[in-house]
Design an enzyme around this catalytic site. Structure first.
Site, mmCIF file in Angstrom:
data_model
loop_
_atom_site.group_PDB
_atom_site.id
_atom_site.type_symbol
_atom_site.label_atom_id
_atom_site.label_comp_id
_atom_site.label_asym_id
_atom_site.label_seq_id
_atom_site.Cartn_x
_atom_site.Cartn_y
_atom_site.Cartn_z
ATOM 1 C CG HIS A 215 -0.234 0.356 2.498
ATOM 2 N ND1 HIS A 215 0.420 -0.597 3.229
ATOM 3 C CD2 HIS A 215 -0.047 1.526 3.154
ATOM 4 C CE1 HIS A 215 0.968 -0.039 4.282
ATOM 5 N NE2 HIS A 215 0.712 1.250 4.263
HETATM 6 C C1 UD1 Z 1 -2.091 5.217 6.175
HETATM 7 C C2 UD1 Z 1 -0.812 5.660 6.861
HETATM 8 C C3 UD1 Z 1 0.235 4.565 6.735
HETATM 9 C C4 UD1 Z 1 -0.284 3.232 7.199
HETATM 10 C C5 UD1 Z 1 -1.567 2.917 6.425
HETATM 11 C C6 UD1 Z 1 -2.155 1.587 6.833
HETATM 12 C C7 UD1 Z 1 -0.260 8.078 6.848
HETATM 13 C C8 UD1 Z 1 0.603 9.086 6.234
HETATM 14 N N1 UD1 Z 1 -0.254 6.863 6.252
HETATM 15 O O1 UD1 Z 1 -1.817 5.123 4.784
HETATM 16 O O2 UD1 Z 1 1.350 4.918 7.528
HETATM 17 O O3 UD1 Z 1 0.677 2.240 6.977
HETATM 18 O O4 UD1 Z 1 -2.506 3.959 6.673
HETATM 19 O O5 UD1 Z 1 -3.348 1.323 6.178
HETATM 20 O O6 UD1 Z 1 -0.919 8.352 7.818
HETATM 21 N N2 UD1 Z 1 -9.177 4.888 1.992
HETATM 22 C C9 UD1 Z 1 -10.392 4.249 1.948
HETATM 23 N N3 UD1 Z 1 -10.970 3.891 3.135
HETATM 24 C C10 UD1 Z 1 -10.398 4.151 4.326
HETATM 25 C C11 UD1 Z 1 -9.154 4.816 4.359
HETATM 26 C C12 UD1 Z 1 -8.556 5.175 3.178
HETATM 27 O O7 UD1 Z 1 -10.943 3.989 0.898
HETATM 28 O O8 UD1 Z 1 -10.972 3.780 5.372
HETATM 29 C C13 UD1 Z 1 -8.537 5.275 0.724
HETATM 30 C C14 UD1 Z 1 -8.773 6.727 0.415
HETATM 31 O O9 UD1 Z 1 -9.069 6.864 -0.916
HETATM 32 C C15 UD1 Z 1 -7.415 7.379 0.664
HETATM 33 C C16 UD1 Z 1 -6.436 6.231 0.477
HETATM 34 O O10 UD1 Z 1 -7.152 5.032 0.791
HETATM 35 O O11 UD1 Z 1 -7.169 8.432 -0.195
HETATM 36 C C17 UD1 Z 1 -5.259 6.356 1.371
HETATM 37 O O12 UD1 Z 1 -5.658 6.530 2.747
HETATM 38 P P1 UD1 Z 1 -4.761 7.396 3.755
HETATM 39 O O13 UD1 Z 1 -5.290 7.327 5.125
HETATM 40 O O14 UD1 Z 1 -4.507 8.719 3.164
HETATM 41 O O15 UD1 Z 1 -3.362 6.649 3.726
HETATM 42 P P2 UD1 Z 1 -3.011 5.120 3.727
HETATM 43 O O16 UD1 Z 1 -2.420 4.803 2.395
HETATM 44 O O17 UD1 Z 1 -4.137 4.275 4.215
#
Ligand code: UD1
Length: 406
Positions: A215
């Protein structure tokens, strides 16, 4: 008066780190602490949040800030604005943040800058402090540096983290090596994880499959790098099926880049045992992930936590990154840093299997009792940041960090 503690969780890797602290708080007979869980809502999908609270037997958070997704600035700023109101409303004595996600740094900044009438502020406590990848292009590394620099108490999972903090000028009396709370959760939940149906549902045999999680933006946000990694996984999966629970970010990228043909999408329950292939499924619950990790022949990952969990389980782990903030999993455990080229990954896989069957060991204090040690220190932070009291004097912290009574 009890010491009021706010325990912050924002994203999936945080929940298994706060759970042992909450369990130890709940177990304490005469409790000097009053503890609440605040969820920032950074992760909001059921599969990345609610299911974990259920499996870890955590209560509903008393507050959910509901920040959701956004750019780094948006997500961090939204947590800050909303968490500032929580501090004003609840007036905690101590704020505990864990790990390295955006919510961690955001709540740390707010706590460090907050000021009650009379000048006091809550103590800031960081769990899993001192880890460093030395790669500042990683948002998590920036979050770690900011959080540690501001924290009044730094709980560490390994001694090299202590050394990192000391080298950055963090006073020794603020640092406390307590072990790894994520391994507390793993040890407590392993037996119950055997009760879930994942492997039978997918028709997978114990030790007959590999497991992969992916991821990190650096791996999944560019078509070229994601394509190369999926191709290499496909080559490995031509021999041994590889299960790939897809993080929402990765699923979006696979679709946007038109790489879906690299994956075999598996229904649950599946109609027969897949002999080979890269088997994509939705994100796993905590128990399902534990079951999959424990019975995998090998794990390939770009996650931080999984490097530690596989080391605790003695399962070969290949880290699909150029660096790691968790070198102890390489020096002592089953982890190999492989990068993301085909050659690197294939060599890394052979090396990780060799390590797991010979030299690996479980690091010091990854013994299932880190949560207890953390709560024991929190209990010594009793006095202090009441709304009109003076801020904690450094001397009190020194005593607390040494685990002593005042
Ligand atoms: C975040 C953390 C990372 C951790 C990871 C575990 C930061 C900078 N990154 O990354 O350290 O290893 O979580 O999962 O804090 N999304 C969904 N549903 C959700 C959450 C996210 O669909 O419940 C999608 C959204 O489109 C979002 C993307 O995933 O834009 C990324 O989510 P985000 O929380 O920004 O970062 P992660 O890649 O999950």
């Amino acid at each position: 008066m009890k010491t009021k503690v706010l325990l912050i969780a924002g994203a999936r890797p945080n929940y298994m780190k706060i759970a042992p602290i909450f369990w130890a708080f709940r177990r304490a007979a005469r409790n000097a602490l009053d503890m609440e869980i605040v969820h920032t809502g950074q992760h909001y999908d059921r599969s990345l949040s609610d299911d974990f609270f259920r499996d870890l037997e955590l209560p509903e958070p008393t507050v959910n800030l509901g920040v959701g997704s956004g750019s780094h600035a948006e997500q961090t700023a939204n947590v800050m604005v909303r968490f500032e109101r929580v501090i004003d409303d609840k007036r905690p004595d101590v704020v505990v943040v864990v790990g390295d996600v955006n919510s961690t740094a955001a709540c740390a900044l707010v706590t460090a800058k907050s000021q009650y009438d009379g000048g006091a502020r809550p103590l800031l406590v960081h769990v899993e402090a001192g880890l460093r990848s030395r790669d500042r292009t990683m948002p998590e590394e920036v979050n770690r540096i900011v959080t540690d620099a501001l924290s009044d108490v730094c709980f560490t999972t390994c001694r090299d983290a202590d050394a990192n903090l000391l080298a950055e000028g963090v006073p020794a009396e603020r640092i406390r090596f307590v072990g790894n709370p994520m391994i507390d959760s793993l040890r407590r939940c392993l037996t119950r994880a055997q009760g879930v149906n994942l492997l039978p549902e997918l028709g997978l045999e114990p030790h007959g499959f590999g497991l992969c999680t992916l991821h990190r933006p650096v791996n999944v946000d560019r078509r070229e790098s994601l394509g190369e990694i999926l191709d290499t996984l496909g080559a490995i999966a031509a021999d041994t099926p590889v299960l790939l629970p897809l993080h929402p970010r990765t699923r979006q990228r696979v679709e946007a880049f038109g790489l879906g043909d690299r994956l075999l999408t598996l229904p649950r329950p599946s109609s027969g045992r897949p002999a080979r292939g890269l088997l994509a499924i939705e994100p796993l619950s905590y128990f399902e992930m534990l079951q999959a990790m424990q019975h995998a022949r090998f794990v390939l990952t770009d996650s931080g936590g999984i490097q530690e969990e596989t080391t605790a389980l003695g399962i070969p782990c290949v880290t699909l990154r150029e660096n790691t903030e968790r070198p102890i999993t390489i020096v002592e455990g089953t982890n190999v840093l492989a990068g993301t080229t085909r050659r690197g990954i294939l060599d890394g896989l052979a090396e990780a299997c060799r390590k797991a069957s010979s030299s690996a060991r479980v690091p010091e204090l990854w013994d299932g009792r880190a949560g207890e040690r953390i709560v024991a220190v929190l209990r010594t932070l009793e006095c202090g940041a009441r709304p009109s009291a003076p801020a904690y004097p450094t001397a009190d912290l020194a005593v607390a960090a040494a685990g002593g009574e005042r």
